[in-house]
Design a protein around this motif. Structure first.
Motif, PDB file in Angstrom:
ATOM      1  N   VAL A  95     -62.809   6.750   1.704  1.00  0.00           N
ATOM      2  CA  VAL A  95     -63.777   5.671   1.457  1.00  0.00           C
ATOM      3  C   VAL A  95     -63.431   4.929   0.172  1.00  0.00           C
ATOM      4  N   GLU A  96     -63.088   5.676  -0.869  1.00  0.00           N
ATOM      5  CA  GLU A  96     -62.759   5.038  -2.138  1.00  0.00           C
ATOM      6  C   GLU A  96     -61.522   4.153  -2.015  1.00  0.00           C
ATOM      7  N   MET A  97     -60.501   4.639  -1.329  1.00  0.00           N
ATOM      8  CA  MET A  97     -59.256   3.885  -1.247  1.00  0.00           C
ATOM      9  C   MET A  97     -59.358   2.670  -0.329  1.00  0.00           C
ATOM     10  N   PHE A  98     -60.001   2.822   0.826  1.00  0.00           N
ATOM     11  CA  PHE A  98     -59.892   1.792   1.859  1.00  0.00           C
ATOM     12  C   PHE A  98     -61.158   0.968   2.084  1.00  0.00           C
ATOM     13  N   ARG A 102     -60.617  -3.741  -2.605  1.00  0.00           N
ATOM     14  CA  ARG A 102     -60.097  -4.862  -1.831  1.00  0.00           C
ATOM     15  C   ARG A 102     -58.570  -4.866  -1.755  1.00  0.00           C
ATOM     16  N   LYS A 103     -57.905  -4.398  -2.782  1.00  0.00           N
ATOM     17  CA  LYS A 103     -56.447  -4.445  -2.796  1.00  0.00           C
ATOM     18  C   LYS A 103     -55.807  -3.382  -1.918  1.00  0.00           C
ATOM     19  N   HIS A 176     -49.551  -0.709  -0.445  1.00  0.00           N
ATOM     20  CA  HIS A 176     -48.731   0.376  -0.999  1.00  0.00           C
ATOM     21  C   HIS A 176     -48.769   0.355  -2.521  1.00  0.00           C
ATOM     22  N   ARG A 177     -48.677  -0.816  -3.097  1.00  0.00           N
ATOM     23  CA  ARG A 177     -48.713  -0.942  -4.565  1.00  0.00           C
ATOM     24  C   ARG A 177     -50.051  -0.453  -5.112  1.00  0.00           C
ATOM     25  N   ALA A 178     -51.147  -0.850  -4.467  1.00  0.00           N
ATOM     26  CA  ALA A 178     -52.476  -0.439  -4.936  1.00  0.00           C
ATOM     27  C   ALA A 178     -52.670   1.062  -4.807  1.00  0.00           C
ATOM     28  N   LEU A 179     -52.208   1.641  -3.701  1.00  0.00           N
ATOM     29  CA  LEU A 179     -52.333   3.089  -3.510  1.00  0.00           C
ATOM     30  C   LEU A 179     -51.462   3.856  -4.509  1.00  0.00           C
ATOM     31  N   ALA A 182     -53.181   3.862  -7.793  1.00  0.00           N
ATOM     32  CA  ALA A 182     -54.307   4.808  -7.769  1.00  0.00           C
ATOM     33  C   ALA A 182     -53.850   6.252  -7.608  1.00  0.00           C
ATOM     34  N   ASP A 183     -52.536   6.475  -7.502  1.00  0.00           N
ATOM     35  CA  ASP A 183     -51.964   7.815  -7.301  1.00  0.00           C
ATOM     36  C   ASP A 183     -52.549   8.482  -6.058  1.00  0.00           C
ATOM     37  N   SER A 184     -52.740   7.690  -5.007  1.00  0.00           N
ATOM     38  CA  SER A 184     -53.287   8.227  -3.756  1.00  0.00           C
ATOM     39  C   SER A 184     -52.175   8.762  -2.870  1.00  0.00           C
ATOM     40  N   PRO A 185     -52.348   9.927  -2.278  1.00  0.00           N
ATOM     41  CA  PRO A 185     -51.344  10.432  -1.337  1.00  0.00           C
ATOM     42  C   PRO A 185     -51.133   9.507  -0.141  1.00  0.00           C
TER      43      PRO A 185
END
Length: 237
Positions: A95-98, A102-103, A176-179, A182-185
């Motif tokens: 939920v936080e990532m997607f 917005r990015k 991809h850049r935003a993730l 955010a250091d998201s897997p």
């Protein structure tokens, strides 16, 4: 390629229902490999509801059975995290990532058109592309939702099927850049997808930098009959 667990094909196809006219390809083994990669990406980018959480061991086994490739390596890194993380943590992270950023939204036309009239037309054109290929979604998501676009690419083949992904390559690069920031897997799933697309040009990289700095155009009208669900509207919350 090692045999896949018998449950995997059913799991991969549970979320997006479709009927499609399959195209003839020169190398059916390579086409099947690419299709499976795209389907696994589609699956892993969907909300981790109880059904998907329960299927994690089978998904990880399917990824482990892939032949060696940069995409398979990225997916393996993702499933190492995804398989062992607490389900509540997975849901909150998704939920936080997607939904809240917005990015890293998974709605591809947003990056080209923002909240403008042009986006509504782009969504309609994408839905018409799906129908022209003999493909119907279940209506649960907008046609530009990345898991939907990935499933279409998996079923329709690398030509016309992957055209929407190539068209939205800059948006995918921004996600991809935003993730990554955010250091998201989940960055590994996007990295896997980007290995299947043509490399970015200098213009692509410049456009992505501008999108990251300024965001897409904004005009909160003209999106009917399609609108991007907010976290409160989306049925998986």
């Amino acid at each position: 390629m090692s045999p896949l667990p018998t449950t995997v094909p059913a799991i991969v196809r549970t979320r997006v229902r479709a009927a499609v006219r399959r195209r003839v390809v020169a190398d059916p083994v390579e086409a099947e490999r690419r299709s499976l990669l795209l389907r696994l990406m589609s699956l892993t980018l969907q909300y981790p509801d109880p059904e998907l959480v329960a299927a994690r061991p089978a998904v990880a086994a399917a990824v482990a059975a892939l032949p060696e490739s940069p995409a398979a390596t990225e997916l393996t890194t993702f499933t190492d995290w995804f398989t062992h993380e607490d389900p509540d943590v997975l849901a909150r992270h998704y939920v936080e990532m997607f939904d809240l950023r917005r990015k890293s939204s998974l709605y591809l036309t947003y990056y080209l058109h923002g909240d403008t009239r042009r986006r509504g037309m782009a969504l309609l054109a994408l839905a018409q592309r799906y129908r022209a290929a003999g493909w119907e979604t279940d209506g649960g998501e907008l046609p530009d939702h990345l898991p939907v676009a990935l499933e279409f690419a998996a079923l329709s083949g690398p030509g016309g099927g992957e055209a929407p992904l190539r068209q939205h390559r800059r948006g995918l690069q921004l996600i991809h850049r935003a993730l990554t920031d955010a250091d998201s897997p989940y960055r590994h799933v996007l990295a896997a997808l980007l290995t299947l697309l043509p490399p970015p040009t200098e213009d692509d990289l410049k456009a992505v930098a501008e999108l990251a700095a300024q965001g897409p155009p904004n005009e909160d009208v003209g999106l009917d009959p399609y609108t991007t669900p907010t976290p409160l509207e989306d049925s998986h919350r």
